[in-house]
Write a protein that holds these residues in place. Structure first.
Motif, PDB file in Angstrom:
ATOM      1  N   ARG A  68       0.809  -1.230   0.000  1.00 29.80           N
ATOM      2  CA  ARG A  68       0.000   0.000   0.000  1.00 29.80           C
ATOM      3  C   ARG A  68       0.844   1.283   0.000  1.00 29.80           C
ATOM      4  O   ARG A  68       0.782   2.095   0.914  1.00 29.80           O
ATOM      5  CB  ARG A  68      -0.959  -0.001   1.192  1.00 29.80           C
ATOM      6  CG  ARG A  68      -2.050  -1.059   1.039  1.00 29.80           C
ATOM      7  CD  ARG A  68      -3.224  -0.811   1.948  1.00 29.80           C
ATOM      8  NE  ARG A  68      -2.820  -0.827   3.348  1.00 29.80           N
ATOM      9  CZ  ARG A  68      -3.100   0.149   4.204  1.00 29.80           C
ATOM     10  NH1 ARG A  68      -3.765   1.193   3.830  1.00 29.80           N
ATOM     11  NH2 ARG A  68      -2.698   0.055   5.452  1.00 29.80           N
ATOM     12  N   PRO A  69       1.657   1.439  -1.033  1.00 31.73           N
ATOM     13  CA  PRO A  69       2.473   2.651  -1.089  1.00 31.73           C
ATOM     14  C   PRO A  69       1.606   3.867  -1.388  1.00 31.73           C
ATOM     15  O   PRO A  69       0.522   3.731  -1.963  1.00 31.73           O
ATOM     16  CB  PRO A  69       3.414   2.380  -2.266  1.00 31.73           C
ATOM     17  CG  PRO A  69       2.643   1.461  -3.147  1.00 31.73           C
ATOM     18  CD  PRO A  69       1.791   0.614  -2.245  1.00 31.73           C
ATOM     19  N   GLU A  70       2.101   5.028  -1.008  1.00 31.61           N
ATOM     20  CA  GLU A  70       1.419   6.266  -1.397  1.00 31.61           C
ATOM     21  C   GLU A  70       1.982   6.762  -2.720  1.00 31.61           C
ATOM     22  O   GLU A  70       1.337   7.491  -3.457  1.00 31.61           O
ATOM     23  CB  GLU A  70       1.600   7.321  -0.301  1.00 31.61           C
ATOM     24  CG  GLU A  70       0.779   6.987   0.922  1.00 31.61           C
ATOM     25  CD  GLU A  70       1.211   7.782   2.126  1.00 31.61           C
ATOM     26  OE1 GLU A  70       0.938   8.984   2.187  1.00 31.61           O
ATOM     27  OE2 GLU A  70       1.854   7.189   3.025  1.00 31.61           O
ATOM     28  N   VAL A  71       3.230   6.344  -2.985  1.00 28.49           N
ATOM     29  CA  VAL A  71       3.863   6.685  -4.267  1.00 28.49           C
ATOM     30  C   VAL A  71       4.435   5.403  -4.857  1.00 28.49           C
ATOM     31  O   VAL A  71       5.168   4.674  -4.188  1.00 28.49           O
ATOM     32  CB  VAL A  71       4.995   7.712  -4.074  1.00 28.49           C
ATOM     33  CG1 VAL A  71       5.640   8.041  -5.419  1.00 28.49           C
ATOM     34  CG2 VAL A  71       4.480   8.971  -3.410  1.00 28.49           C
ATOM     35  N   LEU A  72       4.074   5.134  -6.104  1.00 26.18           N
ATOM     36  CA  LEU A  72       4.576   3.946  -6.785  1.00 26.18           C
ATOM     37  C   LEU A  72       5.422   4.404  -7.975  1.00 26.18           C
ATOM     38  O   LEU A  72       4.938   5.161  -8.824  1.00 26.18           O
ATOM     39  CB  LEU A  72       3.385   3.107  -7.261  1.00 26.18           C
ATOM     40  CG  LEU A  72       3.667   1.763  -7.900  1.00 26.18           C
ATOM     41  CD1 LEU A  72       4.439   0.849  -6.961  1.00 26.18           C
ATOM     42  CD2 LEU A  72       2.350   1.092  -8.296  1.00 26.18           C
ATOM     43  N   LEU A  73       6.675   3.954  -7.997  1.00 25.60           N
ATOM     44  CA  LEU A  73       7.593   4.333  -9.073  1.00 25.60           C
ATOM     45  C   LEU A  73       7.811   3.090  -9.926  1.00 25.60           C
ATOM     46  O   LEU A  73       8.198   2.040  -9.395  1.00 25.60           O
ATOM     47  CB  LEU A  73       8.916   4.827  -8.475  1.00 25.60           C
ATOM     48  CG  LEU A  73       8.778   5.936  -7.426  1.00 25.60           C
ATOM     49  CD1 LEU A  73      10.086   6.115  -6.656  1.00 25.60           C
ATOM     50  CD2 LEU A  73       8.382   7.244  -8.098  1.00 25.60           C
ATOM     51  N   LEU A  74       7.544   3.182 -11.198  1.00 26.77           N
ATOM     52  CA  LEU A  74       7.632   2.006 -12.073  1.00 26.77           C
ATOM     53  C   LEU A  74       8.656   2.272 -13.165  1.00 26.77           C
ATOM     54  O   LEU A  74       8.505   3.226 -13.931  1.00 26.77           O
ATOM     55  CB  LEU A  74       6.271   1.735 -12.715  1.00 26.77           C
ATOM     56  CG  LEU A  74       5.079   1.542 -11.776  1.00 26.77           C
ATOM     57  CD1 LEU A  74       3.767   1.515 -12.562  1.00 26.77           C
ATOM     58  CD2 LEU A  74       5.234   0.249 -10.999  1.00 26.77           C
TER      59      LEU A  74
END
Ligand SMILES: Nc1ncnc2c1ncn2[C@@H]1O[C@H](COP(=O)(O)OP(=O)(O)OP(=O)(O)O)[C@@H](O)[C@H]1O
Length: 311
Positions: free
Chosen positions: A148-154
């Motif tokens: 449950r991240p608040e920021v997802l970096l892909l």
């Protein structure tokens, strides 16, 4: 505006070379921000700074309103990077690794993990070293979303996925993003995917920002004029600030024009003898990308693979 990711005049030097130069990007909450660019443009480096894996050499990086840096361990609970080059513990099984992640991440959601592993058909008992490349990427995404991240970096999330899985993967990502409100920054060469999913876009070239802004606005910023009855750009338009590029076409010429200048340029083309002008908006992102790159002087000539005498 409270930005979720905020880079101000970010510079990064690696091995004595400046790989990011004066990069400023702001990402509003709950949006998907795409980062595109030629090979070696600095996309991975930028995401690593956002994830706290690298420190910037100069400038400021704030994530969730806090300064992001390699020592920001508490913040890194809320920010996850999914990238193929982050190694997985090859000896663990999928279930063991998920258990490890559940202990590591304070916000771990077991129900979400169950749903994702079932949707992606992840084989719980298989050692990670026996997962295919595509399965590894799916596992990374499922684990990241379950935390449950608040920021997802892909970073290049769909490389190596077959077309069916790729579609499912993107669908799942968009559904999860809508449901959880996570803010996503995604770097990719898959412009069609970025075009489908992103709200905002930044294009990098050699570590510098070429364009950044709302994807819709960027797409509406240029229009294509297909002109019959002229073979070259009239002298009156040479050096005109509204003309982006022009090239000869089968029936006349094609002129890419800044949207605000389309009226002026069309009038000048008619005065110069144009017989018919067709205006097209909503230029596909891959074409815009090529134009932006060419404008920066990025050209690759076709490499002749067959040497003389071989064919
Ligand atoms: N650890 C490092 N040491 C020195 N140079 C590096 C290092 N990592 C990356 N670089 C260089 O920094 C530049 C940017 O690399 P980066 O991986 O960020 O680009 P990218 O846009 O993600 O590229 P690609 O699309 O090819 O994956 C490249 O010229 C690369 O060679």
């Amino acid at each position: 505006m409270q930005w979720v990711v905020e880079a101000r005049s970010l510079t990064k030097t690696l091995d004595g070379r400046m790989v990011l130069e004066n990069v400023t990007i702001t990402v509003p909450p709950g949006t998907i921000h795409a980062v595109a660019g030629a090979n070696g443009a600095g996309k991975t480096t930028l995401l690593r700074i956002f994830a706290g894996l690298y420190d910037a050499s100069a400038g400021e990086c704030r994530v969730l309103a806090e300064r992001m840096h390699t020592g920001a361990t508490a913040l890194r609970q809320r920010v996850h990077l999914v990238a193929a080059d982050l190694t997985l513990p090859r000896g663990m099984t999928v279930a063991e690794y998920a258990r490890y992640a559940s202990l590591l991440y304070e916000r771990w959601d077991p129900e979400r993990w169950r749903r994702l592993r079932e949707a992606l058909e992840l084989p719980l008992r298989r050692p990670l070293r026996h997962l295919s490349y595509g399965m590894q990427m799916q596992l990374r995404l499922a684990l990241a979303l379950s935390a449950r991240p608040e920021v997802l970096l892909l970073d290049e999330p769909t490389v190596g996925l077959d077309p069916v899985v790729r579609r499912q993967f993107l669908q799942l990502l968009l559904e999860e993003a809508a449901a959880s409100g996570v803010t996503i920054v995604v770097a990719s060469h898959q412009l069609d995917e970025l075009e489908r999913m992103a709200d905002h876009l930044t294009v990098l070239y050699r570590g510098r920002v070429v364009v950044t802004g709302s994807l819709d606005e960027l797409k509406q910023s240029l229009v294509r004029l297909t002109v019959r009855g002229l073979r070259a750009l009239p002298d009156a338009l040479a050096g005109h600030p509204g003309v982006w590029t022009w090239s000869p076409a089968r029936v006349g010429l094609t002129v890419m024009v800044r949207a605000q200048a389309a009226g002026d340029v069309t009038a000048a083309l008619r005065t110069a003898g144009a017989e018919q002008i067709v205006e097209e908006q909503d230029i596909p992102l891959d074409e815009l990308f090529r134009l932006w790159m060419e404008r920066e002087g990025y050209r690759r000539d076709t490499v002749a693979l067959a040497s003389r005498g071989d064919v």
